[in-house]
Scaffold this active site. Sequence first.
Site, mmCIF file in Angstrom:
data_model
loop_
_atom_site.group_PDB
_atom_site.id
_atom_site.type_symbol
_atom_site.label_atom_id
_atom_site.label_comp_id
_atom_site.label_asym_id
_atom_site.label_seq_id
_atom_site.Cartn_x
_atom_site.Cartn_y
_atom_site.Cartn_z
ATOM 1 N N CYS A 299 0.814 -1.217 0.000
ATOM 2 C CA CYS A 299 0.000 0.000 0.000
ATOM 3 C C CYS A 299 0.848 1.267 0.000
ATOM 4 C CB CYS A 299 -0.963 -0.006 1.186
ATOM 5 S SG CYS A 299 -0.181 0.039 2.824
ATOM 6 N N HIS A 359 -2.491 0.946 6.936
ATOM 7 C CA HIS A 359 -2.851 1.010 5.519
ATOM 8 C C HIS A 359 -2.923 2.464 5.068
ATOM 9 C CE1 HIS A 359 -4.303 -0.569 1.749
ATOM 10 N NE2 HIS A 359 -5.411 0.161 1.806
ATOM 11 N N GLU A 371 -5.822 1.654 -4.320
ATOM 12 C CA GLU A 371 -5.011 1.069 -3.252
ATOM 13 C C GLU A 371 -4.353 -0.227 -3.711
ATOM 14 O OE1 GLU A 371 -7.338 -0.477 -0.002
ATOM 15 O OE2 GLU A 371 -8.911 -1.226 -1.345
#
Length: 396
Positions: A299, A359, A371
């Site tokens: 990520c 994240h 993402e």
Amino acid sequence: MSTDAADEPMSAAKKLLIALAIATVLPWVFLFLVISMAANLLPGGDDDSKQKVPPEVSCVKVAGIPKPTCEAYLSAEIKIKTVRPKCTNLRWTLLAGIGKIESNHGQYAGAKVIDKYGKEYGNVVPPVIGIPLNGREGTALIYDTDDGKYDNDTVYDRAVGPTQFIPQTWESVAQDGDEDGDTDPQNVFDSALTTAAYLCGTGEADFSDKKVEHDAILRYNHSEKYVSDVLAAKAEYDALGDVSGPIDASEKAQKVIAAARKHKGVDYSWGGGDAHGPSYGICCSPGGHDGRKTFGFDCSGLTEYAYAQVSLMIGSTAQAQHDSGKVRVTSSPGSLAGAKPGDLLFFSDNPGSGKGLHHVSIYLGKNMQIEAPRTGDVVKESPVRSNELDSIGHLE
């Protein structure tokens, strides 16, 4: 003479009364007019002010496709994942291929697609309506099924809308693509999402499988020539690459998002990716994933790369990017208020703390993000999971 003399005082009195009435009423009339005009300029003040919000995606100029129609195809590619969860890899280009063959994207016989934002945005005018299905000139024989509701024909059915649905088929599968509470075959958003739903069917369908794609098109129109024509048109649009762009994004945000979108479909790799692009990752994730075996992004590798394209070196982990000072961070637990396309979204098990961030993604607008989500997945666009949203890193 006596009559004239007697009438004169009455006339003067009437004039005085009229003048007083005008002097009393006129300011109120003027005030009413001012309020009415102002009300029409305020949200909700007039039916025409109840405008559709712009769609969640926009298109760079694609030759031959009206802007709302292109947006409708892209929107359908996203929404079909919710409408038909078992249907995968259905791309906008297939919908565009069908739209081109069926009605030149809603422009058949001089029709136009309304491109001014408002309640009619994406409507086709005049409506696209096919020839009577009366069994002649190679057509099927289909007697009226809709009482002329969609095709203005009470004897035979006619195909309707930019993707040419038979009325009874439309009724069975219609989708509200623009979320206005109505399903209109003459609206490109409704038409595109309904086409996607029909192609997918109700079972599992992976459109990366050429046979699945072929059979779905053939089901749409039982002609191998039609299948060939649609696939040829699809190939033209496939060759264009990514034609999407965020709504109301700054030039810098456009570059960030374009950089990330260029890598859609790239594998997730724990520790993978940096300012230069995807790479092999590191060992090992808490779940035991060895990124050294996979070329791709995690990520923060994706966000690091995208932001590097606008000369912002933000670090290589979600926490480092949050703490870098290169973006203006606002605590926003569970809320996207104030987020703009291109901003970073940080996620935590303790939203609002700014700590333990696990994240990070890039906001696209309209509750969508791009993402690199997890092991076994790929870089993709998806709805924001607001329950773990910790904070927003503002690009500008």
